[in-house]
Scaffold this active site. Sequence first.
Site, short mmCIF file in Angstrom:
data_model
loop_
_atom_site.label_atom_id
_atom_site.label_comp_id
_atom_site.label_asym_id
_atom_site.label_seq_id
_atom_site.Cartn_x
_atom_site.Cartn_y
_atom_site.Cartn_z
N ARG B 50 0.85 -1.18 0.00
CA ARG B 50 0.00 0.00 0.00
C ARG B 50 0.88 1.23 0.00
NH1 ARG B 50 -3.72 -2.19 5.02
NH2 ARG B 50 -4.48 -4.03 3.91
N ASP B 52 0.84 5.32 0.61
CA ASP B 52 -0.01 6.29 1.29
C ASP B 52 -0.53 7.36 0.34
OD1 ASP B 52 0.21 5.23 3.90
OD2 ASP B 52 2.20 6.12 4.11
N ARG B 207 9.78 7.61 5.03
CA ARG B 207 9.58 9.03 5.31
C ARG B 207 10.16 9.44 6.66
NH1 ARG B 207 3.30 9.30 4.22
NH2 ARG B 207 3.57 11.35 5.22
#
Lengths: 277, 277
Positions: B50, B52, B207
């Site tokens: 997945r 974001d 991140r």
Amino acid sequence: VPAFRITVAYDGTGFVGWQRQPGGPSVQGLLEDALGELEGGPVDLTGAGRTDAGVHALGQTASFTLTKSFDTGAVQRALNARLPGTVRVVEARTAPDGFHARFDARRKAYRYQIWNGDVASPFVRRFAWHVPGPLDVASMAAGARLLEGRHDFAGFQSAGSDVATTERTIFHSDVRLAADDAFGDGVPGRLVVYDVTGDGFLRHMVRAIVGSLVDVGRGRRRPAWVSEIVGSKRRDAAGRTAPAHGLCLVRVEYAQDGAKVRMASTDGLRAGQIPVE
Amino acid sequence: VPAFRITVAYDGTGFVGWQRQPGGPSVQGLLEDALGELEGGPVDLTGAGRTDAGVHALGQTASFTLTKSFDTGAVQRALNARLPGTVRVVEARTAPDGFHARFDARRKAYRYQIWNGDVASPFVRRFAWHVPGPLDVASMAAGARLLEGRHDFAGFQSAGSDVATTERTIFHSDVRLAADDAFGDGVPGRLVVYDVTGDGFLRHMVRAIVGSLVDVGRGRRRPAWVSEIVGSKRRDAAGRTAPAHGLCLVRVEYAQDGAKVRMASTDGLRAGQIPVE
């Protein structure tokens, strides 16, 4: 009266064009609104040239005067703080008395980007025309170079123009392969770039040239056909007008800056970025 | 039952993320809708991972089965004809029986782009985090390399994750200057790129690493601090989570492809493009 000259970069995707007009946001309108807040009253902004809806700029220039005296850095910061991220003032400087961004411009440089691959990558689609199928870049370059010099470009002008003369001087006109397999094994294809510098351009002229050069690249026409379009002075002689979103106003040069013309580097140009020549 | 594997590139700007969910368009949702039209009934699509909201992909992969037999080229063309230009199927191939895009993935490669300049260019803003001010790229690279190897990355995991183990192997982790003065004299600045390849990543891990590396680049922390975050296994030890729009899933590798890891080329990377390593 303090006169200023600014250099502006913008992603033209969401705009009706440079010029303020009904129907949607314009770059000029956003800048004039931001300047109006600074001045506390209306400010007229003069652009070096009007870019059409969807056309981008790395180095559009514009001039204006303010009644108050501002530091150039403060003007730049104040404008950028009020503008959306799609429009950036990349430089602000003071201008000589009577400076006029359009009348004083000596040369303009445009770049047109073509994405040549089966699949149009999501990362270049805002800034390049997607042309699938074989494209002979060497033939396109040969055609492009025939435009250099002083010519009557009426054959590459869109209807509805009203200009005193359709003669223009093209200093540099070239097509090159800027990136071979630009997306590695991700999105196969190549970026083909047309760079042109001239003392001025007629309405849709760069896009009509590009549309014609793509006909040459596809083998439908010979490179010499480009000279025949010039010779005909008839717009219906040329190819289709290439779409706006591949075009970018790269630079405007002024006599007071020495109006140097640097040739485009062939290294490392990548889509979505369009470095200045 | 014919099984397929597709490679998908997308500009994540307008999406709620890869995964279908309420609140907005998802890449998975668009693909499943397009596949449903092809199949004439619902199709379940399994992504390799997945991404974001706002995260991009050059090489996301996904698997699905259809009841009818389709040529892979026909599947690719049919999907692209139904998808918006922000999502492109760049490859379609048949998959072995029982192939699962997530469980069978062996390595993933991500790239994070930072635009380091006073002014954020309109042309990189969709694909790079704007970090103004001095940034020591060599220190960032030194910190990045400390992450290579097998480690417990709990310190770089966002809250709300539910995974069996927080150990991961990082094969390659490096920061480099991809473009110095990328915009010539247009928009001065430089593109700083973090490339990381691993056998898997925790939630917001890349991140959080980038946010910490920027603290190092700004001189607020030493490169060795990155190892201290790993050692602490506490998320509050790390720097802020860098924004989503700088991140791109570059490639997913499978054992059946030989799972080769090629090192990133330092030549010619440009923003808005993110070539595959």
